[in-house]
Design an enzyme around this catalytic site. Structure first.
Site, PDB file in Angstrom:
ATOM      1  N   GLU A 296       0.887  -1.169   0.000  1.00 20.94           N
ATOM      2  CA  GLU A 296       0.000   0.000   0.000  1.00 20.94           C
ATOM      3  C   GLU A 296       0.917   1.209   0.000  1.00 20.94           C
ATOM      4  O   GLU A 296       1.672   1.431   0.942  1.00 20.94           O
ATOM      5  CB  GLU A 296      -0.924  -0.029   1.231  1.00 20.94           C
ATOM      6  CG  GLU A 296      -2.136   0.877   1.092  1.00 20.94           C
ATOM      7  CD  GLU A 296      -1.846   2.305   1.523  1.00 20.94           C
ATOM      8  OE1 GLU A 296      -1.559   3.128   0.612  1.00 20.94           O
ATOM      9  OE2 GLU A 296      -1.900   2.585   2.705  1.00 20.94           O
ATOM     10  N   CYS A 330      -2.077   8.551   3.818  1.00 22.25           N
ATOM     11  CA  CYS A 330      -2.088   8.202   2.399  1.00 22.25           C
ATOM     12  C   CYS A 330      -3.457   8.490   1.792  1.00 22.25           C
ATOM     13  O   CYS A 330      -3.581   8.651   0.587  1.00 22.25           O
ATOM     14  CB  CYS A 330      -1.693   6.753   2.189  1.00 22.25           C
ATOM     15  SG  CYS A 330      -2.619   5.585   3.181  1.00 22.25           S
TER      16      CYS A 330
END
Length: 524
Positions: A296, A330
């Site tokens: 990720e 993020c």
């Protein structure tokens, strides 16, 4: 080990967040902070198998909100220790993989119960080490509890999948599909969710029957140590989790290329994720499998607002998505793309909300705190200078006072879709606003990125919403709400393109990444 009967396991539900509007909860957090501060400056050893290892080389963890305050001194692994950890994990795997899934899940249930009892203590340590305020730290701890509760139940479900998802039957054969562990993996969590993501990545791997080498971020190694100590307290066998903070270039690369590494689970920057993927793709001498990479890697997330939207709600979502935890997520909404007929109105509201954010020490629960370290501080300030040449500075744009890495929440307006501050991940309190002629152009502008993690679309038009749901390209798309705040079991999290492998953490597909399906067939 004693296990709770399956029929007594309650259905999964998200851990409630603490209401800091109540004075007693604020007081409880202050008491937890005072307790953690009384323990600052300690030495923290590595944990390899059943051994605690002190090294001369240390990682010094510093409070980013008060750089004179040392959280702790953490022993630092090198390649020789990393190899010892690999051997300890390999040995532990041989017995751990044979432990029934139901028993492995019980370790997570017990750890979740203890973390729930000590929630404020975990949050207080995280607050001091990472710079989160009360709410952000509390949400992080709640998410860590959620991951353990969810993955424990999910492992139980997978272990009985022949009942929940039976294979087609044919006469004369008994066929069964089981999910077995992969082996030893390297877990590399980020500093921005130093408890939740660390716990989620690690417990997903171990409840699936794997052993792990945990290399936490060098800026937040103490909260990771506290989690490892918790797992040790609940009786997790030695060697199932090996705690080895160290240099990414030395320890990280060594383990990624190790022939006995079966998988690498990584959360962090695009650049590091791509490097791990490349290194893991090469086959080392003696390696007998293709390594699995679960990555990720971040995003350049955005919120699209059309002229039919609730503009107050849109502005609030933009500000919250951009500046929660100083934009160091993020999923942070660092771009807002607004239809030109309402652009000025939305921009004005966003600026007003941004200027209401007070900056100060996280332990005093200011809305806006520091960024994580000096490297991030310098990089973000450089991007602000770039932004001054790419758009109109609407508010912020400078350092903020304080004995830490404080930066004013910054908003730029009239930014070109191709500008660097619209295209590159900044990972700080910097928001770029862009103008679109209509809602379809706004969606095209949103999609004009190499990333694809989270996004939001604000509109009151159902036909437009239907088209946006189909055409906005990201792993987690939200309508008429902010683009941060994914909940375990509710919003499986992971993105497209350079945002990673769309791993969908906190979802029903996630444990499959740490297992392999084995079909057994025998004559009846």
């Amino acid at each position: 080990m004693t296990t709770t009967p399956i029929n007594e396991i309650e259905p999964y539900a998200n851990e409630p967040f603490t209401d800091f509007g109540k004075p007693e909860n604020v007081e409880a957090m202050k008491e937890a902070i005072a307790k953690v501060k009384s323990e600052l400056g300690r030495n923290y050893p590595l944990k390899v198998g059943g051994q605690k290892i002190e090294t001369e080389a240390k990682i010094t963890s510093v409070n980013p909100g008060n750089v004179d305050e040392v959280i702790g001194f953490v022993s630092k692994a090198d390649r020789e220790i990393a190899e010892r950890a690999m051997q300890a994990a390999l040995a532990a795997f041989e017995t751990w993989k044979k432990v029934p899934a139901r028993e492995r899940a019980e370790y997570l249930f017990k750890a979740a119960r203890l973390m729930r009892e000590r929630k404020h203590e975990f949050s207080a340590l995280m607050l001091l080490e990472s710079g989160k305020n009360y709410v952000e730290a509390d949400v992080d701890t709640a998410e860590a509890i959620d991951f353990m509760e969810f993955y424990a139940r999910e492992m139980i479900r997978l272990s009985t999948i022949d009942e929940t998802m039976p294979l087609a039957k044919i006469p004369g054969e008994d066929n069964r599909l089981t999910y077995i562990p992969l082996g030893v993996g390297v877990v590399i969590p980020p500093w921005n969710f130093p408890l939740a993501i660390c716990v989620g990545m690690t417990t997903a791997a171990i409840v699936s029957g794997n052993a792990v080498l945990l290399k936490p971020a060098s800026t937040t190694p103490v909260i990771a140590h506290k989690f490892v100590a918790l797992m040790e307290e609940v009786g997790l066998p030695a060697g199932v989790i090996n705690y080895i903070p160290g240099s990414g270039a030395e320890v990280g690369d060594f383990l990624t290329t190790h022939p006995k590494t079966r998988f690498v689970s990584f959360t962090g920057s695009k650049e590091v994720g791509l490097r791990i993927n490349k290194l893991a793709a090469d086959t080392a001498p003696g390696q007998i499998w293709i390594k699995r990479v679960v990555a990720e890697m971040g995003g350049k997330d955005g919120i699209v607002v059309d002229e039919t939207a609730d503009l107050d709600a849109a502005a609030a979502a933009i500000a919250a998505s951009a500046f929660g935890f100083q934009g160091q997520k993020c999923s942070a909404g660092s771009r807002a793309i607004i239809v030109e007929s309402v652009y000025d109105e939305v921009a004005e509201r966003v600026v007003k909300l941004t200027e209401q954010l007070q900056i100060g020490l996280p332990e005093l629960n200011f809305a806006s705190g520091p960024v994580i370290d000096n490297v991030s501080y310098a990089r973000i300030l450089d991007y602000i200078e770039i932004g001054k040449s790419e758009g109109t500075l609407l508010t912020g744009g400078a350092k903020a006072p304080g004995n830490g890495y404080y930066i004013q929440p910054t908003v730029f307006g009239d930014v070109s879709p191709k500008a660097r501050i619209m295209q590159e991940e900044i990972f700080g309190p910097v928001l770029a606003l862009a103008k679109a002629k209509d809602w379809r152009e706004a969606i095209d502008m949103y999609n004009d990125t190499e990333f694809g993690l989270t996004g939001s679309y604000f509109s009151a038009d159902e036909d437009r919403i239907a088209e946006a749901l189909e055409t906005i390209h990201c792993g987690n798309l939200y309508v008429n709400r902010k683009c941060t705040g994914a909940l375990v079991g509710v919003h499986p999290f992971g993105g497209f393109n350079m945002s990673g492998t769309d791993s969908k953490a906190g979802g029903y597909d996630y444990l499959l990444l740490f297992t392999q399906a084995k079909l057994t067939s025998r004559k009846a």
